[in-house]
Scaffold this motif. Structure first.
Motif, short mmCIF file in Angstrom:
data_model
loop_
_atom_site.label_atom_id
_atom_site.label_comp_id
_atom_site.label_asym_id
_atom_site.label_seq_id
_atom_site.Cartn_x
_atom_site.Cartn_y
_atom_site.Cartn_z
N THR A 7 0.83 -1.21 0.00
CA THR A 7 0.00 0.00 0.00
C THR A 7 0.86 1.25 0.00
O THR A 7 0.63 2.17 -0.80
N SER A 8 1.87 1.30 0.85
CA SER A 8 2.76 2.47 0.91
C SER A 8 3.52 2.64 -0.39
O SER A 8 3.62 3.75 -0.94
N TRP A 9 4.06 1.54 -0.92
CA TRP A 9 4.84 1.58 -2.16
C TRP A 9 3.97 2.09 -3.31
O TRP A 9 4.36 2.99 -4.05
N GLU A 10 2.78 1.51 -3.47
CA GLU A 10 1.90 1.91 -4.57
C GLU A 10 1.44 3.36 -4.43
O GLU A 10 1.37 4.09 -5.42
N ARG A 11 1.13 3.80 -3.21
CA ARG A 11 0.70 5.18 -2.99
C ARG A 11 1.79 6.17 -3.39
O ARG A 11 1.55 7.14 -4.10
N VAL A 12 3.02 5.91 -2.94
CA VAL A 12 4.13 6.82 -3.23
C VAL A 12 4.49 6.78 -4.71
O VAL A 12 4.76 7.82 -5.32
N ARG A 13 4.48 5.59 -5.30
CA ARG A 13 4.78 5.49 -6.74
C ARG A 13 3.76 6.26 -7.57
O ARG A 13 4.11 6.98 -8.50
N LEU A 14 2.48 6.11 -7.24
CA LEU A 14 1.43 6.81 -7.97
C LEU A 14 1.57 8.33 -7.80
O LEU A 14 1.51 9.07 -8.78
N ALA A 15 1.80 8.78 -6.59
CA ALA A 15 1.95 10.22 -6.33
C ALA A 15 3.17 10.81 -7.03
O ALA A 15 3.20 12.00 -7.33
N ASN A 16 4.18 9.98 -7.31
CA ASN A 16 5.44 10.46 -7.90
C ASN A 16 5.62 10.04 -9.36
O ASN A 16 6.71 10.20 -9.90
N LEU A 58 13.71 -1.32 0.47
CA LEU A 58 12.85 -0.15 0.57
C LEU A 58 13.50 0.80 1.56
O LEU A 58 14.19 0.38 2.49
N ILE A 59 13.27 2.09 1.36
CA ILE A 59 13.86 3.12 2.21
C ILE A 59 12.74 3.76 3.03
O ILE A 59 11.71 4.15 2.48
N PHE A 60 12.97 3.84 4.33
CA PHE A 60 12.03 4.49 5.23
C PHE A 60 12.73 5.65 5.92
O PHE A 60 13.93 5.62 6.14
N TYR A 61 11.96 6.68 6.23
CA TYR A 61 12.50 7.90 6.81
C TYR A 61 11.71 8.27 8.06
O TYR A 61 10.48 8.34 8.03
N ASP A 62 12.41 8.48 9.14
CA ASP A 62 11.78 8.86 10.40
C ASP A 62 12.42 10.16 10.88
O ASP A 62 13.49 10.15 11.49
N PRO A 63 11.80 11.31 10.58
CA PRO A 63 12.40 12.59 10.98
C PRO A 63 12.48 12.77 12.49
O PRO A 63 13.32 13.50 12.97
N GLY A 68 7.05 6.45 16.00
CA GLY A 68 6.15 5.43 15.43
C GLY A 68 6.74 4.88 14.16
O GLY A 68 7.96 4.89 13.96
N ARG A 69 5.89 4.41 13.28
CA ARG A 69 6.35 3.82 12.02
C ARG A 69 6.92 4.91 11.12
O ARG A 69 6.25 5.91 10.84
N PRO A 70 8.14 4.72 10.63
CA PRO A 70 8.73 5.71 9.71
C PRO A 70 7.94 5.79 8.40
O PRO A 70 7.23 4.86 8.02
N ASP A 71 8.10 6.90 7.70
CA ASP A 71 7.45 7.10 6.40
C ASP A 71 8.19 6.32 5.32
O ASP A 71 9.42 6.30 5.28
N PHE A 72 7.43 5.72 4.41
CA PHE A 72 8.03 5.09 3.25
C PHE A 72 8.59 6.20 2.37
O PHE A 72 7.89 7.15 2.05
N TRP A 94 15.34 5.52 -6.13
CA TRP A 94 14.39 6.62 -6.32
C TRP A 94 13.88 7.04 -4.95
O TRP A 94 13.93 6.26 -4.00
N VAL A 95 13.41 8.29 -4.86
CA VAL A 95 12.92 8.82 -3.59
C VAL A 95 11.64 9.61 -3.85
O VAL A 95 11.45 10.19 -4.93
N ASP A 96 10.76 9.62 -2.87
CA ASP A 96 9.54 10.40 -2.89
C ASP A 96 9.93 11.88 -3.04
O ASP A 96 10.77 12.39 -2.28
N GLU A 97 9.35 12.57 -4.00
CA GLU A 97 9.71 13.97 -4.27
C GLU A 97 9.57 14.85 -3.03
O GLU A 97 10.39 15.73 -2.80
N ARG A 98 8.56 14.60 -2.20
CA ARG A 98 8.36 15.46 -1.02
C ARG A 98 9.46 15.27 0.02
O ARG A 98 9.61 16.10 0.92
N LEU A 99 10.27 14.22 -0.10
CA LEU A 99 11.36 13.98 0.85
C LEU A 99 12.74 14.21 0.22
O LEU A 99 13.76 14.05 0.90
#
Length: 188
Positions: A7-16, A58-63, A68-72, A94-99
């Motif tokens: 779900t996280s992978w597909e959401r981020v891929r679609l948004a990017n 997969l790369i996760f980011y926890d600012p 809690g659970r880091p962001d995909f 590849w990385v999520d554009e917002r990050l």
């Protein structure tokens, strides 16, 4: 990569999708198609990983560590792994554009390179980048990858064969580890 991250992978891929399109690998006409679902992709990459030909992460980011659970955040893959007298692999990511721009990809690349050199005992890591991809060119510059030249029409990207600049590191070029070197650069 795990099925539970679909779900996280597909959401981020679609948004990017638009942001990633100019840099994404595509299949040339006449090629055998690859997996068409996330589940198929995970199965294929896991099989290649078990065969020692690929490391899909997969790369996760926890600012805020521990909240809690880091962001995909994206994906990094070491592919084309060859042992023996060659002993090398190639990194793509590849990385999520917002990050983007937060040091996530340089850190992920440094961790992957250290794993490849220290655990897998590879000797060389390459990264191929389209000359127009300024963000990725900054990643290899920050990490001290050595430029090796242009490979004309090297990879099929965004529907065409595209030129790529190739950058490399050999294990003896980072005796203390690439992550340690990257962290010292970031502190300056």
């Amino acid at each position: 990569m795990r099925q539970r991250d679909r779900t996280s992978w597909e959401r981020v891929r679609l948004a990017n999708s638009g942001w990633l399109r100019p840099w994404e690998a595509t299949l040339p006409p006449g090629s055998q198609t690859g997996p068409t679902t996330y589940a198929g992709l995970v199965r294929s990459l896991t099989r290649q990983a078990r065969d020692g030909r690929m490391l899909p992460w997969l790369i996760f980011y926890d600012p805020v560590v521990g909240r809690g659970r880091p962001d995909f955040a994206g994906q990094l893959t070491v592919s084309g792994i060859v042992g023996g007298s060659a002993s090398w692999g190639q990194i793509g990511y590849w990385v999520d554009e917002r990050l983007a721009g937060r040091g996530i990809i340089p850190t992920a690349v440094a961790l992957a390179v250290d794993y490849c050199f220290e655990v897998m005992h590879l000797h060389r890591i390459e990264i191929a980048i389209r000359p127009e991809n300024g963000a990725s060119l900054r990643v290899v510059a920050k990490l001290g990858f050595r430029p090796e030249g242009l490979r004309p029409r090297y990879l099929h990207i965004d529907g065409e064969w595209r030129d790529h600049l190739v950058f490399a590191l050999n294990a003896e070029e980072v005796p203390g580890g690439l992550l340690r070197r990257w962290e010292s650069v970031r502190r300056r």
